[in-house]
Design a protein around this motif. Structure first.
Motif, PDB file in Angstrom:
ATOM      1  N   GLU A 280      60.852  42.500 -28.815  1.00 36.80           N
ATOM      2  CA  GLU A 280      60.289  41.333 -29.486  1.00 36.80           C
ATOM      3  C   GLU A 280      60.408  40.107 -28.591  1.00 36.80           C
ATOM      4  N   GLN A 281      59.294  39.397 -28.446  1.00 33.92           N
ATOM      5  CA  GLN A 281      59.220  38.193 -27.628  1.00 33.92           C
ATOM      6  C   GLN A 281      59.376  36.983 -28.539  1.00 33.92           C
ATOM      7  N   LEU A 282      60.426  36.204 -28.324  1.00 31.45           N
ATOM      8  CA  LEU A 282      60.691  35.056 -29.183  1.00 31.45           C
ATOM      9  C   LEU A 282      60.361  33.752 -28.475  1.00 31.45           C
ATOM     10  N   ALA A 283      59.712  32.865 -29.188  1.00 25.73           N
ATOM     11  CA  ALA A 283      59.452  31.517 -28.695  1.00 25.73           C
ATOM     12  C   ALA A 283      60.757  30.727 -28.743  1.00 25.73           C
ATOM     13  N   PRO A 284      60.870  29.658 -27.968  1.00 26.28           N
ATOM     14  CA  PRO A 284      62.097  28.863 -27.969  1.00 26.28           C
ATOM     15  C   PRO A 284      62.558  28.427 -29.356  1.00 26.28           C
ATOM     16  N   LYS A 285      61.641  28.025 -30.213  1.00 24.09           N
ATOM     17  CA  LYS A 285      62.037  27.587 -31.559  1.00 24.09           C
ATOM     18  C   LYS A 285      62.660  28.738 -32.338  1.00 24.09           C
ATOM     19  N   GLU A 286      62.108  29.943 -32.204  1.00 22.57           N
ATOM     20  CA  GLU A 286      62.670  31.109 -32.889  1.00 22.57           C
ATOM     21  C   GLU A 286      64.076  31.417 -32.373  1.00 22.57           C
ATOM     22  N   VAL A 287      64.263  31.291 -31.060  1.00 24.37           N
ATOM     23  CA  VAL A 287      65.579  31.522 -30.459  1.00 24.37           C
ATOM     24  C   VAL A 287      66.568  30.480 -30.970  1.00 24.37           C
ATOM     25  N   PHE A 288      66.162  29.229 -30.975  1.00 27.63           N
ATOM     26  CA  PHE A 288      67.030  28.156 -31.453  1.00 27.63           C
ATOM     27  C   PHE A 288      67.495  28.433 -32.878  1.00 27.63           C
ATOM     28  N   LEU A 289      66.581  28.834 -33.746  1.00 30.99           N
ATOM     29  CA  LEU A 289      66.929  29.128 -35.137  1.00 30.99           C
ATOM     30  C   LEU A 289      67.839  30.350 -35.242  1.00 30.99           C
ATOM     31  N   LEU A 290      67.567  31.361 -34.436  1.00 31.75           N
ATOM     32  CA  LEU A 290      68.388  32.570 -34.455  1.00 31.75           C
ATOM     33  C   LEU A 290      69.806  32.270 -33.989  1.00 31.75           C
TER      34      LEU A 290
ATOM     35  N   ASN B 229      63.692  39.046 -26.193  1.00 29.48           N
ATOM     36  CA  ASN B 229      63.423  38.364 -24.935  1.00 29.48           C
ATOM     37  C   ASN B 229      62.938  36.952 -25.244  1.00 29.48           C
ATOM     38  N   LEU B 230      63.517  35.954 -24.561  1.00 27.81           N
ATOM     39  CA  LEU B 230      63.033  34.584 -24.683  1.00 27.81           C
ATOM     40  C   LEU B 230      61.738  34.476 -23.899  1.00 27.81           C
ATOM     41  N   LYS B 231      60.656  34.363 -24.617  1.00 28.16           N
ATOM     42  CA  LYS B 231      59.322  34.302 -24.015  1.00 28.16           C
ATOM     43  C   LYS B 231      59.201  33.074 -23.115  1.00 28.16           C
ATOM     44  N   GLU B 232      58.849  33.303 -21.876  1.00 29.51           N
ATOM     45  CA  GLU B 232      58.619  32.279 -20.861  1.00 29.51           C
ATOM     46  C   GLU B 232      59.877  31.510 -20.455  1.00 29.51           C
ATOM     47  N   GLY B 233      61.042  32.035 -20.827  1.00 24.88           N
ATOM     48  CA  GLY B 233      62.321  31.566 -20.312  1.00 24.88           C
ATOM     49  C   GLY B 233      62.615  30.086 -20.434  1.00 24.88           C
ATOM     50  N   ILE B 234      63.449  29.634 -19.491  1.00 24.44           N
ATOM     51  CA  ILE B 234      63.917  28.251 -19.528  1.00 24.44           C
ATOM     52  C   ILE B 234      62.785  27.263 -19.252  1.00 24.44           C
ATOM     53  N   ILE B 235      61.726  27.732 -18.605  1.00 23.40           N
ATOM     54  CA  ILE B 235      60.569  26.862 -18.357  1.00 23.40           C
ATOM     55  C   ILE B 235      60.006  26.377 -19.698  1.00 23.40           C
ATOM     56  N   GLU B 236      59.760  27.320 -20.594  1.00 22.37           N
ATOM     57  CA  GLU B 236      59.204  26.972 -21.906  1.00 22.37           C
ATOM     58  C   GLU B 236      60.260  26.315 -22.798  1.00 22.37           C
ATOM     59  N   TRP B 237      61.509  26.748 -22.677  1.00 22.98           N
ATOM     60  CA  TRP B 237      62.622  26.167 -23.448  1.00 22.98           C
ATOM     61  C   TRP B 237      62.667  24.650 -23.216  1.00 22.98           C
ATOM     62  N   GLU B 238      62.662  24.241 -21.945  1.00 24.37           N
ATOM     63  CA  GLU B 238      62.711  22.815 -21.610  1.00 24.37           C
ATOM     64  C   GLU B 238      61.411  22.115 -22.004  1.00 24.37           C
ATOM     65  N   LYS B 239      60.295  22.762 -21.755  1.00 23.62           N
ATOM     66  CA  LYS B 239      58.982  22.187 -22.078  1.00 23.62           C
ATOM     67  C   LYS B 239      58.867  21.855 -23.568  1.00 23.62           C
ATOM     68  N   GLN B 240      59.489  22.671 -24.413  1.00 29.84           N
ATOM     69  CA  GLN B 240      59.429  22.449 -25.857  1.00 29.84           C
ATOM     70  C   GLN B 240      60.505  21.483 -26.346  1.00 29.84           C
TER      71      GLN B 240
ATOM     72  N   PHE C 109      63.956  21.593 -25.931  1.00 25.28           N
ATOM     73  CA  PHE C 109      65.300  22.059 -26.255  1.00 25.28           C
ATOM     74  C   PHE C 109      66.247  21.679 -25.125  1.00 25.28           C
ATOM     75  N   LYS C 110      67.531  21.517 -25.480  1.00 22.87           N
ATOM     76  CA  LYS C 110      68.521  20.990 -24.543  1.00 22.87           C
ATOM     77  C   LYS C 110      68.729  21.890 -23.328  1.00 22.87           C
ATOM     78  N   VAL C 111      68.811  21.232 -22.179  1.00 23.54           N
ATOM     79  CA  VAL C 111      69.163  21.896 -20.922  1.00 23.54           C
ATOM     80  C   VAL C 111      70.177  21.007 -20.206  1.00 23.54           C
ATOM     81  N   LYS C 112      70.898  21.624 -19.283  1.00 24.45           N
ATOM     82  CA  LYS C 112      71.811  20.878 -18.425  1.00 24.45           C
ATOM     83  C   LYS C 112      71.182  20.856 -17.047  1.00 24.45           C
ATOM     84  N   LYS C 113      71.108  19.681 -16.469  1.00 22.82           N
ATOM     85  CA  LYS C 113      70.504  19.540 -15.146  1.00 22.82           C
ATOM     86  C   LYS C 113      71.532  19.609 -14.031  1.00 22.82           C
TER      87      LYS C 113
END
Length: 152
Positions: free
Chosen positions: A37-47, A126-137, A139-143
């Motif tokens: 199952e491919q999860l979008a960042p929002k789905e991962v965040f909620l999970l 699987n987080l669909k499109e990885g950290i690229i999409e995570w940040e684009k949407q 969601f918090k990242v550490k730089k």
């Protein structure tokens, strides 16, 4: 009036349950690749708000220096040594733990998710499109350089 009420209920139901009325052949949120199952960042965040959920970042150690996920329930196991290190770390969680595998773009994490599924893990995503999409949407990242949790 009755037709308006029926249409309103249908519309609200579609918003709440988008897959309920999805037609066959059309893409839905329940996308799977190789039965993962491919999860979008929002789905991962909620999970991640639930118990028994663990995110595993499979990017290489050098990649963490530029950007990392800002998630509490995450561990880092690089793809280059994943199978060896995962066996050690898997003793720390149950077989019912939901595993969200993540990387930069979703390709490497997809391969690792497939391997875990072959090993008998039932709840692998699987987080669909990885950290690229995570940040684009948004969601918090550490730089800065990430603190590597549980890396042995």
């Amino acid at each position: 009036m009755n037709n308006f009420l029926i249409a309103a209920v249908f519309f609200i139901t579609c918003l709440i349950f988008p897959n309920l009325y999805a037609q066959e052949g059309k893409k839905s949120n329940d996308e799977k690749i190789d039965n993962i199952e491919q999860l979008a960042p929002k789905e991962v965040f909620l999970l991640l708000q639930q118990d028994s959920v663990l995110m595993i970042d499979v990017r290489e150690k050098t990649e963490l220096a530029t950007i990392s996920y800002d998630v509490d329930s995450i561990i880092h196991i690089p793809v280059s040594d994943f199978l060896n290190k995962f066996e050690i770390q898997s003793k720390e969680f149950s077989a019912n733990t939901k595993l969200i595998i993540a990387c930069r773009s979703g390709r490497r994490s997809q391969k690792i998710a497939k391997e875990l599924q072959k090993k008998g893990y039932l709840f692998v995503y699987n987080l669909k499109e990885g950290i690229i999409e995570w940040e684009k949407q948004g969601f918090k990242v550490k730089k800065e350089k990430a603190v590597e949790k549980n890396e042995k």
